[in-house]
Structure formats: C-alpha cells, structure tokens
Design a protein around this motif. Structure first.
Motif, short mmCIF file in Angstrom:
data_model
loop_
_atom_site.label_atom_id
_atom_site.label_comp_id
_atom_site.label_asym_id
_atom_site.label_seq_id
_atom_site.Cartn_x
_atom_site.Cartn_y
_atom_site.Cartn_z
N ARG A 67 0.84 -1.20 0.00
CA ARG A 67 0.00 0.00 0.00
C ARG A 67 0.87 1.25 0.00
NH1 ARG A 67 -2.02 -3.80 3.42
NH2 ARG A 67 -4.17 -4.49 3.05
N ARG A 68 0.42 2.25 -0.75
CA ARG A 68 1.20 3.50 -0.86
C ARG A 68 1.32 4.19 0.50
NH1 ARG A 68 -2.14 3.87 -5.32
NH2 ARG A 68 -3.42 5.50 -4.37
N ILE A 69 0.25 4.18 1.29
CA ILE A 69 0.29 4.85 2.58
C ILE A 69 1.31 4.17 3.49
CG2 ILE A 69 -1.65 3.48 3.46
CD1 ILE A 69 -2.49 5.84 5.15
N ALA A 70 1.39 2.83 3.43
CA ALA A 70 2.37 2.12 4.25
C ALA A 70 3.79 2.36 3.73
CB ALA A 70 2.05 0.62 4.25
N ALA A 71 3.93 2.45 2.41
CA ALA A 71 5.26 2.74 1.85
C ALA A 71 5.75 4.11 2.32
CB ALA A 71 5.19 2.69 0.32
N GLY A 72 4.86 5.10 2.29
CA GLY A 72 5.24 6.43 2.75
C GLY A 72 5.60 6.46 4.22
N ALA A 73 4.81 5.74 5.04
CA ALA A 73 5.09 5.71 6.47
C ALA A 73 6.43 5.03 6.76
CB ALA A 73 3.96 4.99 7.21
N ALA A 74 6.70 3.93 6.04
CA ALA A 74 7.97 3.22 6.25
C ALA A 74 9.15 4.08 5.85
CB ALA A 74 7.97 1.91 5.45
N SER A 295 0.10 -3.59 7.97
CA SER A 295 0.95 -2.70 7.19
C SER A 295 1.47 -1.53 8.00
CB SER A 295 0.18 -2.17 5.98
OG SER A 295 -0.17 -3.23 5.12
N LEU A 296 0.63 -0.98 8.89
CA LEU A 296 1.00 0.20 9.67
C LEU A 296 0.83 -0.08 11.14
CD1 LEU A 296 -0.75 3.08 7.68
CD2 LEU A 296 1.69 2.58 7.76
N THR A 297 1.70 0.52 11.93
CA THR A 297 1.57 0.41 13.38
C THR A 297 1.09 1.74 13.94
OG1 THR A 297 3.31 -1.27 13.56
CG2 THR A 297 2.81 0.03 15.53
N VAL A 298 0.00 1.68 14.68
CA VAL A 298 -0.51 2.86 15.38
C VAL A 298 -0.12 2.71 16.85
CG1 VAL A 298 -2.54 4.19 16.00
CG2 VAL A 298 -2.42 3.05 13.77
N PRO A 299 0.79 3.53 17.35
CA PRO A 299 1.27 3.35 18.73
C PRO A 299 0.22 3.75 19.76
CG PRO A 299 2.25 5.30 17.72
CD PRO A 299 1.49 4.61 16.64
N GLY A 300 0.38 3.20 20.97
CA GLY A 300 -0.45 3.60 22.09
C GLY A 300 -1.78 2.92 22.19
#
Length: 823
Positions: A67-74, A295-300
């Motif tokens: 996913r593009r959003i995960a690529a950007g976050a990484a 794909s993404l980690t949301v902390p907390g």
C-alpha cells in the motif's frame, strides 16, 4: 546507486523493537541468498530488516510495500531513524512520487512499480537485494514478484531475496529455495469480549446501517472501560464505513480525538495518526481499514474493536464482473487485529461477532490470484515471456475461467497473439501504469491523451459517483468542487505525461471527447442498451441504475463499474450499475467494433424451423430480419435441441413411442447389437437415424427413422423377441405395453380375465429373459389382479376373485379350473 560505504546503525534503528533479537539469525541466513522471515505484526521487521540487508550487500535494497500509505510511512520512519530526509539514504517510488537520490541505499516501492521495472530491466541492474513485505496478504502483484524474482535469482546468484510474512506458508520457502528465520513477539495479556450484532452485517445496499450503529455503540461502551492511558483502534472494511463510524463517534466522545486512517488520507493526516499521541494530546480513537492490521503500526493502542470484515476482490464468472466485496475476514486477520491491543501493555479486543462466527472464518486470507480479475497479471506475464505463467514458480498458478477471460480480453485488445505471446501493442499497453483496458483508452487515437487522462484518472481513483453519473463527477472534479480534486489532478497530469510519450501525437483529435466514449473504449464488454426497466450489457448481463439516477432514460450507456446486487432496484436484473456515462449508438459501435457480428439464428417455432439474420454487439441485438434457414443452420439447430430437450421435441406419435420402447427393451435385456435409443445416445449421433435437413416436426415419423438403427440380420427376430401383441389361448390378440424404464419395469398386458382362460404358461419375451406382467381386468375393465405367474394365480387367488365376481357378473363364465377351459 547508493554509497557502498554507508552503513546503518542497527542498534539505534532496532532499539525497542522485538525483531532486534532475531538480527543475528537473519545475518547468518543471508549467506544463503534467499530468506523467508516469519514475524507477527508490530515486531519492527519492516523497520529493521531492510537496514540489516543493506549492511550485507554492496548496492541498493528495494523494499516492496503493498500500500502506498504504508510505503510512505515506512520511508519517513526509516529516514527519521537515520537522521536523514526521504530521498537521501532512504528513498521512495510510488504512484505520483519519486524521491530517490544518488546516496539512496534503500528504496521503498509498491509491488506494481517493481513489476514494471522488471519488465523494462529483467536483470534489475543496480539492485543487489529485494525485500518483499506483507507476503501473507497474498496480493496478486506480490505473488507474481515471487515467481519472477525466483527466475532472476537463478540467473543472478548475487541477488539477495527476502520475503517477510506475518504467517508462514511453507510453499513460499520452497519456491524461493530459502532459509527461514522466525521472530517471536510476546504479547501482553489480552482480554477478549464478544459483541455479536442483533442482525446480519449486510443488506441489499451493502453494509447494513444497523450493523454500523452496532459498531458505534460497542465502541462507546468499550471506551468507557478503557484505561485513560490507552487509545482505541476500530477496524471497518471500507473507506465509506470508516467515515460513517467516525461521524457516529465524534459527537458522542467529547474531548476525544476521533481520527480516520485509510489510503485516501492526505499525507499530513496519515502522519498525524501513525506518529502516535503527543504529550498533552487528548486520547484517540482511530477508525481504520485493514491498513492498521499489519501494514501500519498505530502506537499507544490498548483497545481494539473489530467488525470482523474485510474488502477482498471477488470475480463473478457468470457475469464477467470483478470488484471488491465485503466479506468475513480470515482468522489470521482477526488475530493480528486483536494483537494490536496488547503490543505495548495489557489490552482488550471486542469482536463484533460471536465465537461460532470466529470458528467459521477462513483460516487464511484467500489468495488474490484465485478470486481477482487476471487481465493485468496475464499481460505482465506475457511481457515477462511466461504466457499464462506457464513454467513460472508461482505460489499458486493462474488458471480457470478468470485466466480464460483475461486471455480473451488481451487478444481482443491486440495485446497478445494466438499463442499468448505479447505483441507490439501489448508492449505499449504494459508500459502504462494502469489496467490494460484503461491503457487502451489512454492510447486510442480517436480520443487523445488529454481527454482520456481525465477520465482514466477518475476511474482509477475508485470514486463513487452520485446516481452512477460519471459526467457529473467529472464536472465536479474539473470545477475543483470535489474533495478528491487534488489527487485527481496529480494522477491526470501523471498519466498525460506518460501516455504522451507512447501515443502518436499526430492522431490526437481536437475538441470535446464525451466521457462515455472513453469508458466504452476501456470496457467495451460493458456497453449497455436500455431494455425495459434495466440495461442489457454486451456481456449478456442485465443491470439496473440506482433509483433516481440522472442517467435514466438514456438509450445507451458506457458502464465503468457494475456489481452484483439484489432488491427492488434490480428486480429484473442481476446487477447494479455503479458508474456509467451516456453513449451514442455510433459511439457504441466504434468502441465495440470487435464485438459486432452478423449471424443466422434458427429456432423451433410451433414445430417449424424458422431463421432470422441478426446483427449484434455482443449480446445486444441491433437488428433482426427473417431469412430462409440454411442447411448448416438447420443441422446445428437440430443437434442443439436434441441434445438439450431430448426426443420428445419431435412430438413422436404413439407408434413411434411404442417402437422406441421395444428397442430400448431389447437393448437392456440383450445388449448389442440392439441399439441404445436413450436421449443421450440418439443426440450423440443424430445423423445415424435422423434427417438433419427437415424443417417441420410433423414431417418426422420416429418409428420410420429409428428403423435405420435396426441390426441386420437380427432385426428379423424383432417381432419374436419384442412383439407388439400376444395371441392368447382363447384367440384374443392382446397389446403388449413396453415400459419407459426397462431396468425397473417389465412389459405389461392389460386384458379381461376371461381372455386368459386356458392360458397356463406366462409368456416370456427377449429370449426368455422378461416374463410378461398381466393386469387382469373385470368385464367392466376394472383391475382385479396383477400377476406374472398365471399358473399360480389359477391355483390360488383366482378362487377368491371367482367367488366375488360370479354374483356381480352372472352372464360371464367363471369356471372352477380356468387353466383347462376357455370361453
């Protein structure tokens, strides 16, 4: 190419990440050249593995993110951990974004980007390692990369391959010939609650409103019991569902930051979610799609509310449709979602379904190759030199009706030849970063890239037009009034630039090109004409517009999106049109020219063969004219109707039915050479007994026709083995009725009892194999007895019959010993 001397500080990057404990194992395994990593979500494998690999190879490492959003976050996270900016040590190439510099050691891409790069440069020049992330999601592009990269590595032993998965499929390690590295992540205690809804999660319109309200209510209740230190993560299947839940929560959670997380968010909003809660910030409830599953980690996060649903591609083979549908997620996905609540401390998951539903969920996600449209994949494989994937070491092969349809579509586009090899036109289409059908519209000389890029960018963004009206949607985008206008303009400009370098500029038309003309070029099979209250598509599917659509009344439509649906809106159809534009008949004929055909169609009408000359666009009849039937068409019709409807379509006479039953009787009891006259056998070779040129049913005498099948010289015994009548002892000539199913019943003679006086033995037919069954009747023709043994009947039951009948029929003979007497 990056600086080989640049090394990553693994201690700094891996600080606090569970995967850091497996770094030594990974470094040892890299010597094998291929590694499969199994590690749960949240262990930090996306952050730490690429730097470990980069330190082990001299050149660039390419990391794929589905996913593009995960690529950007990484990319942002890795750049921040190395104290650099995106585009320096860590770069990114995704749709509409290319930030890579001479010092880049790790480049993060989507699988589609890497596929196109491989087609252009099969050796992957300048790349020393590829890391495939989220392989467990079984995305189609990632599966293709597994097979293609396995072939590249067979030629380049210096290329390192790493595949990362939350769950391990042993076939992946076998395909890559890889060593396996496992990383454990011990979760904190996790409390699991169940909150099933009162009704189904979906109705005829999609996700049920009552179910969305249920998720909102469950989230509010769970939030009241969540420790103030923790945030919440709510999983919903689609962007629209995320927005609905977020709207329902915001007014009822004052002082709480209700955020959304999905692929359409602006970059700043994505960063805000994935950065976590800052000091002094209010608590957060993040409503998300499956992005936050792995794909993404949301902390907390300490609370997860899981709707238990996901959006997955599905293909409707009967209607030639493909699209995303809402289904139950896999158990793997449900477990991964729940684990997000216990990553940093004790957590809680509330599942909006019951234990039985959880147990019935599929264990793993359905591989996209098994359920998706394969057109783009088949073109990629043809460009790679492996038509249909034959010989390529894929995790699952391409096969079945979806592949057949894909190859037909590509052939119609001129993208592949009859052997499945790519053509020059196919190479032009594969060079465009979009579906081959949309690429066809982009390059069509009768449209021009400027007009086509506007429409293709709109179609590629999965926007849902109100009332299915694409012209209204494009007007809103052009005027800047639509929320997605920025994204649309960027994609429009990107497609225009790419297509301009491929298309012939001298052929671009001037003036306005209707939206429908572009859509019809992209999806000629979905050209539709109004038929009653719905529309008939060229594929043969009937589809309805949404109630109140501004498109109602148009004779022709170019349909861009159609999906299965039920309910009053589609009472006479099998599908719902979700995106379309008006089209003229001339436009339909131009775009669907390869679907236009003239054919002679024959049918039986009132026992007579009639023919019509039909001009059609796919399944849409354009004109029909009566015509004398040709001999070839008549023969084809008879073969079809005999196969489909059986011999009864010939309206056989009583004599014809009786003759056929006699032959069936002999075939059952004596076998060959007596012919099989079942429907299936007769339809299999009608030319052996039937004149396939006759045009009237009343001209067919079945008894005469079937005589052609009689075996000679055995046919001379037909009347002996299966007679039409029996002459009884008293001289009565009685008809023999042969059964429909000789394997279950025997021949029957229905006769008055007096006619059998003097008849001692029961006749046996078919060379003694089948005794006749007598239905003995009273003088008034009413049944008295059934027997296949007259001698036993005379010696026993007859006495009772005689006593009862003598008084009722005194004028008729009732001898004491009918075996010796006859009237």
């Amino acid at each position: 190419m990056g600086d080989p001397a640049a090394r990553f500080d693994l201690d700094r990057i891996g600080a606090g990440l569970p995967f850091a404990a497996a770094v030594g194992d990974l470094e040892d395994a890299l010597s094998a050249g291929a590694v499969v990593i199994e590690a749960p979500p949240g262990t930090g494998k996306t952050t730490l593995v690429p730097p470990v690999v980069a330190n082990a190879v001299p050149g660039r490492v390419v990391l794929t993110q589905p996913r593009r959003i995960a690529a950007g976050a990484a990319a942002r996270r890795l750049a921040s951990l190395t104290g650099t900016r995106v585009g320096d040590l860590v770069g990114i190439t995704i749709r509409g974004r290319h930030e890579v510099g001479p010092a880049t050691r790790i480049e993060i891409v989507t699988p589609g980007v890497l596929l196109r790069r491989l087609i252009g440069d099969p050796a992957l020049t300048g790349v020393d390692a590829v890391v495939l992330d989220e392989v467990h999601e079984r995305g189609l592009d990632t599966d293709l990369l597994v097979g293609m990269l396995a072939e590249v590595r067979a030629l380049r032993d210096d290329l390192t391959l790493v595949a990362m998965s939350a769950t391990l499929d042993d076939r992946l390690a076998d395909v890559l010939g890889a060593r396996v590295v496992r990383a454990e992540h011990v979760l904190h205690p996790l409390e699991v609650d169940w909150a099933p809804p009162p009704g189904p999660f979906a109705d005829t319109r999609g996700l049920a409103r009552d179910f969305v309200d249920h998720v909102v209510a469950v989230t509010l209740d769970a939030w009241e019991r969540t420790p103030a230190a923790g945030d919440a993560l709510v999983f919903m299947p689609a962007v629209a569902d995320v927005e609905h839940v977020a709207r329902g929560l915001r007014p009822r959670l004052p002082g709480v930051d209700v955020l959304e997380l999905h692929g359409r968010l602006p970059l700043a909003d994505q960063d805000r979610v994935t950065a976590g809660r800052g000091e002094g910030d209010p608590p957060r409830v993040v409503v998300t799609t499956a992005l936050a599953e792995s794909s993404l980690t949301v902390p907390g996060v300490r609370l997860v509310v899981d709707a238990g649903l996901s959006r997955e591609p599905r293909r409707d083979a009967a209607r030639a449709m493909s699209g995303l549908v809402t289904v139950r997620c896999s158990r793997d996905a449900a477990i991964q979602r729940a684990g997000r609540a216990a990553r940093e401390g004790p957590g809680r998951v509330v599942r909006c379904y019951d234990r039985h539903t959880f147990g019935a969920m599929p264990a793993h996600v359905t591989p996209e190759v098994a359920v998706a449209d394969l057109t783009a994949a088949a073109l990629t494989l043809a460009a790679w030199g492996a038509p249909a994937g034959v010989g390529l070491p894929l995790p699952d092969p391409l096969s079945g009706p979806a592949l057949t349809d894909a190859l037909r579509i590509l052939t119609d586009l001129g993208a592949i030849d009859d052997d499945g090899r790519i053509t020059d036109e196919g190479r032009r289409l594969v060079a465009l970063p979009t579906d081959p059908r949309l690429a066809r519209a982009l390059l069509a000389p009768e449209v021009g890239t400027a007009a086509a890029a506007e429409v293709v960018a709109m179609l590629g963004d999965d926007l849902r037009p109100e009332g299915a009206d694409l012209e209204r949607l494009l007007t809103a985008l052009r005027s800047g009034r639509h929320p997605a206008v920025g994204r649309w303009r960027r994609e429009r400009d990107r497609l225009r630039r790419i297509a301009s370098g491929i298309a012939d500029p001298s052929s671009a038309p001037d003036g306005h090109t209707p939206v429908g003309a572009v859509v019809a070029l992209a999806q000629p099979g979905w050209i539709a004409r109004r038929s009653g209250e719905s529309y008939l598509l060229a594929t043969g599917t009937r589809a309805a517009l949404p109630p109140g659509s501004s498109l109602a009344g148009h004779a022709w439509l170019a349909v861009a999106d159609v999906a299965r649906a039920q309910g009053r809106a589609t009472a006479d159809s099998g599908a719902m049109i979700r995106a379309a534009a008006p089209l003229t008949e001339d436009g339909a004929l131009r775009a669907g020219s390869h679907l236009v055909a003239d054919e002679e169609r024959c049918l039986l009408d009132g026992g007579k063969v009639v023919a019509r000359r039909i001009r059609r666009l796919g399944a849409i009849e354009l004109s029909t004219t009566p015509t004398p039937p040709s001999p070839a068409a008549v023969e084809a019709l008879w073969r079809e109707v005999l196969q489909r409807d059986g011999i009864d379509v010939l309206r056989p006479s009583r004599a014809g039915v009786a003759f056929r039953r006699r032959l069936a009787f002999l075939h059952h009891h004596l076998g060959a050479p007596w012919p099989d006259v079942s429907d299936a056998a007769l339809a299999a070779a009608p030319e052996s007994w039937f004149d396939l040129t006759v045009t009237r049913v009343d001209a067919v005498d079945l008894a005469v026709r079937l005589q052609a099948l009689l075996p000679w010289p055995q046919a001379a015994r037909l009347d002996e083995l299966a007679p039409t009548h029996l002459v009884l002892a008293g001289g009565t000539r009685a008809r023999v009725e042969y059964p429909v199913d000789p394997s279950a019943e025997r021949p029957v003679v229905a006769v008055r009892l007096q006619a059998c006086f003097g008849q001692v033995r029961t006749p046996v037919l078919a060379d003694g194999r089948a005794p006749v069954v007598f239905h003995l009747l009273s003088p008034a023709g009413r049944p008295l007895a059934i027997t296949d043994d007259l001698a036993s009947f005379w010696a026993g039951p007859y006495a009772h019959v005689r006593a009862e009948m003598r008084g009722r029929y005194p004028k008729h003979a009732w001898p004491q010993d009918p075996s010796r007497e006859h009237p």
